[in-house]
Design an enzyme around this catalytic site. Structure first.
Site, PDB file in Angstrom:
ATOM      1  N   ALA A 161      -6.351   0.593  -6.268  1.00  0.00           N
ATOM      2  CA  ALA A 161      -6.579   2.080  -7.197  1.00  0.00           C
ATOM      3  C   ALA A 161      -6.963   3.276  -6.601  1.00  0.00           C
ATOM      4  O   ALA A 161      -7.066   3.651  -5.765  1.00  0.00           O
ATOM      5  CB  ALA A 161      -8.079   0.731  -7.688  1.00  0.00           C
ATOM      6  N   GLY A 170     -19.751  12.663 -14.295  1.00  0.00           N
ATOM      7  CA  GLY A 170     -19.866  11.261 -14.294  1.00  0.00           C
ATOM      8  C   GLY A 170     -20.966  10.030 -13.499  1.00  0.00           C
ATOM      9  O   GLY A 170     -20.703   8.537 -13.499  1.00  0.00           O
ATOM     10  N   ASP A 184       0.579  -1.258   0.124  1.00  0.00           N
ATOM     11  CA  ASP A 184      -0.159  -0.304   0.335  1.00  0.00           C
ATOM     12  C   ASP A 184       0.953   0.971   0.326  1.00  0.00           C
ATOM     13  O   ASP A 184       1.810   1.474   0.805  1.00  0.00           O
ATOM     14  CB  ASP A 184      -0.617  -0.200   1.102  1.00  0.00           C
ATOM     15  N   TYR A 227     -12.441   6.619 -14.252  1.00  0.00           N
ATOM     16  CA  TYR A 227     -12.903   5.541 -12.709  1.00  0.00           C
ATOM     17  C   TYR A 227     -12.688   4.335 -14.074  1.00  0.00           C
ATOM     18  O   TYR A 227     -13.056   3.302 -13.938  1.00  0.00           O
ATOM     19  CB  TYR A 227     -13.379   5.927 -12.270  1.00  0.00           C
ATOM     20  N   VAL A 240     -20.454   8.363  -0.184  1.00  0.00           N
ATOM     21  CA  VAL A 240     -21.725   9.275   0.464  1.00  0.00           C
ATOM     22  C   VAL A 240     -22.317   8.419   2.006  1.00  0.00           C
ATOM     23  O   VAL A 240     -22.589   9.515   2.987  1.00  0.00           O
ATOM     24  CB  VAL A 240     -22.944   9.087  -0.383  1.00  0.00           C
ATOM     25  N   SER A 295     -15.725  -2.629 -10.596  1.00  0.00           N
ATOM     26  CA  SER A 295     -16.850  -1.829  -9.881  1.00  0.00           C
ATOM     27  C   SER A 295     -17.960  -1.829 -10.641  1.00  0.00           C
ATOM     28  O   SER A 295     -18.021  -1.945 -12.159  1.00  0.00           O
ATOM     29  CB  SER A 295     -16.668  -0.430  -9.715  1.00  0.00           C
ATOM     30  N   ASN A 307     -21.811  -0.478  -4.314  1.00  0.00           N
ATOM     31  CA  ASN A 307     -21.407   0.572  -3.796  1.00  0.00           C
ATOM     32  C   ASN A 307     -21.607   0.046  -2.065  1.00  0.00           C
ATOM     33  O   ASN A 307     -22.040  -0.089  -1.399  1.00  0.00           O
ATOM     34  CB  ASN A 307     -22.246   1.453  -3.269  1.00  0.00           C
TER      35      ASN A 307
HETATM   36  P1  NAD Z   1      -9.517   3.510  -0.445  1.00  0.00           P
HETATM   37  O1  NAD Z   1      -9.095   4.223  -0.938  1.00  0.00           O
HETATM   38  O2  NAD Z   1     -10.006   2.962   0.706  1.00  0.00           O
HETATM   39  O3  NAD Z   1      -8.246   1.806  -0.501  1.00  0.00           O
HETATM   40  C1  NAD Z   1      -7.164   1.876  -1.376  1.00  0.00           C
HETATM   41  C2  NAD Z   1      -6.197   1.676  -1.134  1.00  0.00           C
HETATM   42  O4  NAD Z   1      -5.703   1.407  -2.333  1.00  0.00           O
HETATM   43  C3  NAD Z   1      -5.713   2.145  -0.269  1.00  0.00           C
HETATM   44  O5  NAD Z   1      -5.124   1.818   1.284  1.00  0.00           O
HETATM   45  C4  NAD Z   1      -4.843   3.251  -0.886  1.00  0.00           C
HETATM   46  O6  NAD Z   1      -3.658   3.881   0.016  1.00  0.00           O
HETATM   47  C5  NAD Z   1      -4.079   2.241  -1.896  1.00  0.00           C
HETATM   48  N1  NAD Z   1      -3.456   2.630  -3.266  1.00  0.00           N
HETATM   49  C6  NAD Z   1      -3.525   3.724  -4.303  1.00  0.00           C
HETATM   50  N2  NAD Z   1      -3.391   4.119  -4.546  1.00  0.00           N
HETATM   51  C7  NAD Z   1      -2.047   3.383  -4.826  1.00  0.00           C
HETATM   52  C8  NAD Z   1      -0.975   2.978  -5.611  1.00  0.00           C
HETATM   53  N3  NAD Z   1      -0.763   3.463  -6.405  1.00  0.00           N
HETATM   54  N4  NAD Z   1      -0.213   1.660  -4.885  1.00  0.00           N
HETATM   55  C9  NAD Z   1      -0.386   1.307  -3.263  1.00  0.00           C
HETATM   56  N5  NAD Z   1      -1.184   1.484  -3.045  1.00  0.00           N
HETATM   57  C10 NAD Z   1      -2.279   2.119  -3.458  1.00  0.00           C
HETATM   58  O7  NAD Z   1     -10.896   2.505  -1.081  1.00  0.00           O
HETATM   59  P2  NAD Z   1     -11.797   1.471  -1.218  1.00  0.00           P
HETATM   60  O8  NAD Z   1     -13.474   1.704  -0.644  1.00  0.00           O
HETATM   61  O9  NAD Z   1     -11.228  -0.364   0.097  1.00  0.00           O
HETATM   62  O10 NAD Z   1     -11.946   0.384  -2.300  1.00  0.00           O
HETATM   63  C11 NAD Z   1     -10.844  -1.076  -2.100  1.00  0.00           C
HETATM   64  C12 NAD Z   1     -11.137  -1.371  -3.412  1.00  0.00           C
HETATM   65  O11 NAD Z   1     -12.093  -1.453  -4.034  1.00  0.00           O
HETATM   66  C13 NAD Z   1     -10.538   0.146  -5.201  1.00  0.00           C
HETATM   67  O12 NAD Z   1      -9.916  -1.278  -6.246  1.00  0.00           O
HETATM   68  C14 NAD Z   1     -11.702   0.420  -5.940  1.00  0.00           C
HETATM   69  O13 NAD Z   1     -11.902   1.006  -6.696  1.00  0.00           O
HETATM   70  C15 NAD Z   1     -12.311  -0.873  -5.571  1.00  0.00           C
HETATM   71  N6  NAD Z   1     -14.088  -0.190  -5.096  1.00  0.00           N
HETATM   72  C16 NAD Z   1     -14.099  -0.200  -3.824  1.00  0.00           C
HETATM   73  C17 NAD Z   1     -15.980   0.303  -3.339  1.00  0.00           C
HETATM   74  C18 NAD Z   1     -16.782   0.952  -2.578  1.00  0.00           C
HETATM   75  O14 NAD Z   1     -18.098   1.362  -2.696  1.00  0.00           O
HETATM   76  N7  NAD Z   1     -16.315   1.507  -2.108  1.00  0.00           N
HETATM   77  C19 NAD Z   1     -16.566  -0.248  -5.420  1.00  0.00           C
HETATM   78  C20 NAD Z   1     -16.312  -0.922  -6.254  1.00  0.00           C
HETATM   79  C21 NAD Z   1     -15.399  -1.549  -6.206  1.00  0.00           C
HETATM   80  C1  UD2 Z   2     -18.966   4.595  -7.480  1.00  0.00           C
HETATM   81  C2  UD2 Z   2     -19.564   2.614  -7.443  1.00  0.00           C
HETATM   82  C3  UD2 Z   2     -19.045   2.224  -6.729  1.00  0.00           C
HETATM   83  C4  UD2 Z   2     -17.814   2.576  -6.376  1.00  0.00           C
HETATM   84  C5  UD2 Z   2     -16.925   3.966  -6.419  1.00  0.00           C
HETATM   85  C6  UD2 Z   2     -15.745   4.194  -6.242  1.00  0.00           C
HETATM   86  C7  UD2 Z   2     -21.518   3.082  -9.125  1.00  0.00           C
HETATM   87  C8  UD2 Z   2     -23.257   3.058  -9.234  1.00  0.00           C
HETATM   88  N1  UD2 Z   2     -20.782   2.776  -8.485  1.00  0.00           N
HETATM   89  O1  UD2 Z   2     -19.922   5.095  -6.551  1.00  0.00           O
HETATM   90  O2  UD2 Z   2     -19.073   0.628  -6.993  1.00  0.00           O
HETATM   91  O3  UD2 Z   2     -16.341   1.860  -8.072  1.00  0.00           O
HETATM   92  O4  UD2 Z   2     -17.628   4.637  -7.724  1.00  0.00           O
HETATM   93  O5  UD2 Z   2     -15.545   5.513  -6.063  1.00  0.00           O
HETATM   94  O6  UD2 Z   2     -21.191   3.774 -10.257  1.00  0.00           O
HETATM   95  N2  UD2 Z   2     -23.232  12.214  -3.265  1.00  0.00           N
HETATM   96  C9  UD2 Z   2     -23.696  12.810  -2.859  1.00  0.00           C
HETATM   97  N3  UD2 Z   2     -23.729  13.465  -1.442  1.00  0.00           N
HETATM   98  C10 UD2 Z   2     -22.461  13.057  -1.206  1.00  0.00           C
HETATM   99  C11 UD2 Z   2     -21.334  12.336  -1.553  1.00  0.00           C
HETATM  100  C12 UD2 Z   2     -21.898  12.043  -3.058  1.00  0.00           C
HETATM  101  O7  UD2 Z   2     -25.209  13.112  -3.089  1.00  0.00           O
HETATM  102  O8  UD2 Z   2     -21.777  13.782   0.398  1.00  0.00           O
HETATM  103  C13 UD2 Z   2     -23.872  11.095  -4.170  1.00  0.00           C
HETATM  104  C14 UD2 Z   2     -23.098  10.966  -5.631  1.00  0.00           C
HETATM  105  O9  UD2 Z   2     -23.000  12.512  -6.141  1.00  0.00           O
HETATM  106  C15 UD2 Z   2     -23.623   9.535  -5.775  1.00  0.00           C
HETATM  107  C16 UD2 Z   2     -23.961   9.387  -4.863  1.00  0.00           C
HETATM  108  O10 UD2 Z   2     -24.136  10.352  -3.305  1.00  0.00           O
HETATM  109  O11 UD2 Z   2     -24.913   9.842  -6.737  1.00  0.00           O
HETATM  110  C17 UD2 Z   2     -23.289   8.054  -4.782  1.00  0.00           C
HETATM  111  O12 UD2 Z   2     -21.206   8.640  -4.708  1.00  0.00           O
HETATM  112  P1  UD2 Z   2     -20.221   8.211  -3.900  1.00  0.00           P
HETATM  113  O13 UD2 Z   2     -19.520   8.706  -4.278  1.00  0.00           O
HETATM  114  O14 UD2 Z   2     -20.621   7.586  -2.255  1.00  0.00           O
HETATM  115  O15 UD2 Z   2     -20.256   6.765  -4.710  1.00  0.00           O
HETATM  116  P2  UD2 Z   2     -20.344   6.407  -6.483  1.00  0.00           P
HETATM  117  O16 UD2 Z   2     -21.815   5.952  -6.879  1.00  0.00           O
HETATM  118  O17 UD2 Z   2     -20.100   7.166  -7.285  1.00  0.00           O
END
Ligand code: NAD
Ligand code: UD2
Length: 338
Positions: free
Chosen positions: A97, A292, A45, A163, A207, A139, A192
């Site tokens: 990521a 987006g 990380d 993204y 969110v 995602s 999400n």
């Molecule tokens: P997060 O930002 O908490 O975790 C990402 C981690 O990757 C962090 O610890 C960050 O420091 C590390 N990282 C970022 N860039 C890096 C790099 N260049 N080299 C090494 N480490 C790096 O986010 P998360 O919500 O835990 O997401 C984890 C994964 O799941 C991501 O790939 C994200 O796209 C995917 N994902 C998350 C959601 C969600 O709703 N949170 C939904 C769909 C997909």
């Molecule tokens: C997208 C992906 C999710 C994950 C994430 C990483 C979809 C459906 N989901 O999440 O899988 O990859 O990206 O970032 O594509 N919002 C507000 N107020 C706030 C914050 C967010 O209104 O303070 C809205 C935002 O504009 C969106 C919704 O809440 O319409 C969800 O936003 P998000 O950032 O939690 O996640 P989203 O859907 O972009």
């Protein structure tokens, strides 16, 4: 690497699972679950959004389960670091990521370089080190605005942000390696995800973490758009369960699966649930919809049920209650406005 092997070879049983992005929100839950179930873990990380607090207690957990924990600080784009990280691993869970649609819109080149370029690097070095399995955190953003709901893996793809484009490209890196017989690869399209340790401190944060952070500090929330957009919110423990199954189930070739709850909730519904949890009305400020942003989302997770035997266990009510409890525990509170 085992060409076409379905199971992890025995000699690799005691070897670590590499979790890239293991100091992040989902990654840290995965790391703790792996250690608890008796697997050694190595984390790579760069701490760009992750932090060491997320990994508090992991050494004790490793000792209690008689396994090893190793933390490597580095970037998934750094070839030498990645070579060290994949060496002798049993499998890779690739989560690192730029995990934000909004951040990717602001810096598309940087986001693509980490999310796509980093995957190229991790997968090619994993193949070279003969790591038998790679699981990618993809995602549902790759679908864009689905034409009908629930959205299945067969739906048309229409990535609407850098993204989403980078995640789709990362999936293709995994599928190419698998189809060339170089690795077993599993791409999981998370919907999400929410839960404890999701960082609320950036305007780009998920969110639920944003809304709960604001509500627990007596602040108001910002709603982008009309608040009637919907998301499929899936609890982090369920997501970790899917990743564990993807890491250890007998599989071959390439698999691609949705990981979502199958339930669709609007932001306004979410806010009213959070108001119930905190016992007061939360002020709201309306801003234009984000670039987006997609409108509606809901998973058909039938394939994950079929292939992995996975199904979500946490209802939104239970998951929100657990997340609220984390937000309102003093030790977990980042400073207001951070
Ligand atoms: P997060 O930002 O908490 O975790 C990402 C981690 O990757 C962090 O610890 C960050 O420091 C590390 N990282 C970022 N860039 C890096 C790099 N260049 N080299 C090494 N480490 C790096 O986010 P998360 O919500 O835990 O997401 C984890 C994964 O799941 C991501 O790939 C994200 O796209 C995917 N994902 C998350 C959601 C969600 O709703 N949170 C939904 C769909 C997909
Ligand atoms: C997208 C992906 C999710 C994950 C994430 C990483 C979809 C459906 N989901 O999440 O899988 O990859 O990206 O970032 O594509 N919002 C507000 N107020 C706030 C914050 C967010 O209104 O303070 C809205 C935002 O504009 C969106 C919704 O809440 O319409 C969800 O936003 P998000 O950032 O939690 O996640 P989203 O859907 O972009």
């Amino acid at each position: 690497m085992g060409r076409g092997r379905s199971q992890v070879p025995e000699e690799r049983e005691g070897r670590p699972i590499l979790v890239t992005g293991g100091a992040g929100f989902i990654g840290s839950h995965l790391v703790k679950a792996l250690l608890t179930s008796g697997h050694s873990v190595r984390v790579l990380d760069d701490f760009s959004t992750g932090n060491t607090a997320n990994l508090s207690g992991v050494e004790a957990l490793a000792a209690a389960h008689n396994v090893r924990f190793q933390l490597l600080h580095g970037d998934v784009r750094d070839d030498f670091r990645v070579r060290d990280a994949v060496s002798s691993c049993r499998a890779v869970a690739h989560l690192a990521a730029v995990a934000s649609v909004a951040r990717s819109v602001e810096d598309p080149v940087g986001a693509n370089s980490v999310t796509h370029g980093g995957t190229v690097n991790v997968v090619r070095r994993a193949v070279e080190a003969e790591v038998p399995r790679v699981v990618l955190a993809s995602s549902c953003a790759v679908y864009g605005d689905p034409q009908s709901l629930p959205v299945a893996e067969t739906a048309a793809l229409c990535p609407m942000s850098p993204y989403a484009q980078a995640k789709l490209a990362a999936e293709e890196v995994c599928s190419s390696a698998a189809h060339a017989g170089q690795a077993t690869a599993v791409a999981l399209r998370f919907f999400n995800v929410y839960g404890p340790r999701q960082d609320p401190s950036s305007e780009y944060s998920g969110v639920i973490s944003r809304f709960m952070h604001a509500a627990s500090h007596g602040d108001g929330v910002t709603i982008y758009g009309d608040g009637l957009q919907t998301r499929d919110f899936v609890y982090v423990d369920d997501v970790v369960d899917a990743v564990l199954r993807a890491l250890f189930r007998p599989l071959t070739g390439y698999s691609l699966m949705n990981v979502g709850s199958g339930v669709e909730s609007s932001l306004l519904d979410l806010l009213s649930r959070i108001q119930e949890l905190c016992g007061r009305t939360v002020a709201r400020d309306r801003r234009p919809a984000r670039e987006g942003d997609i409108r509606h989302s809901r998973a058909d997770a039938g394939r994950a049920a079929w292939v992995l035997g996975w199904r979500p266990h946490s209802s939104l009510a239970d998951g929100l209650a657990a997340t609220w409890s984390w937000h309102t525990t003093a030790a977990n509170q980042p400073p207001a406005g951070a």
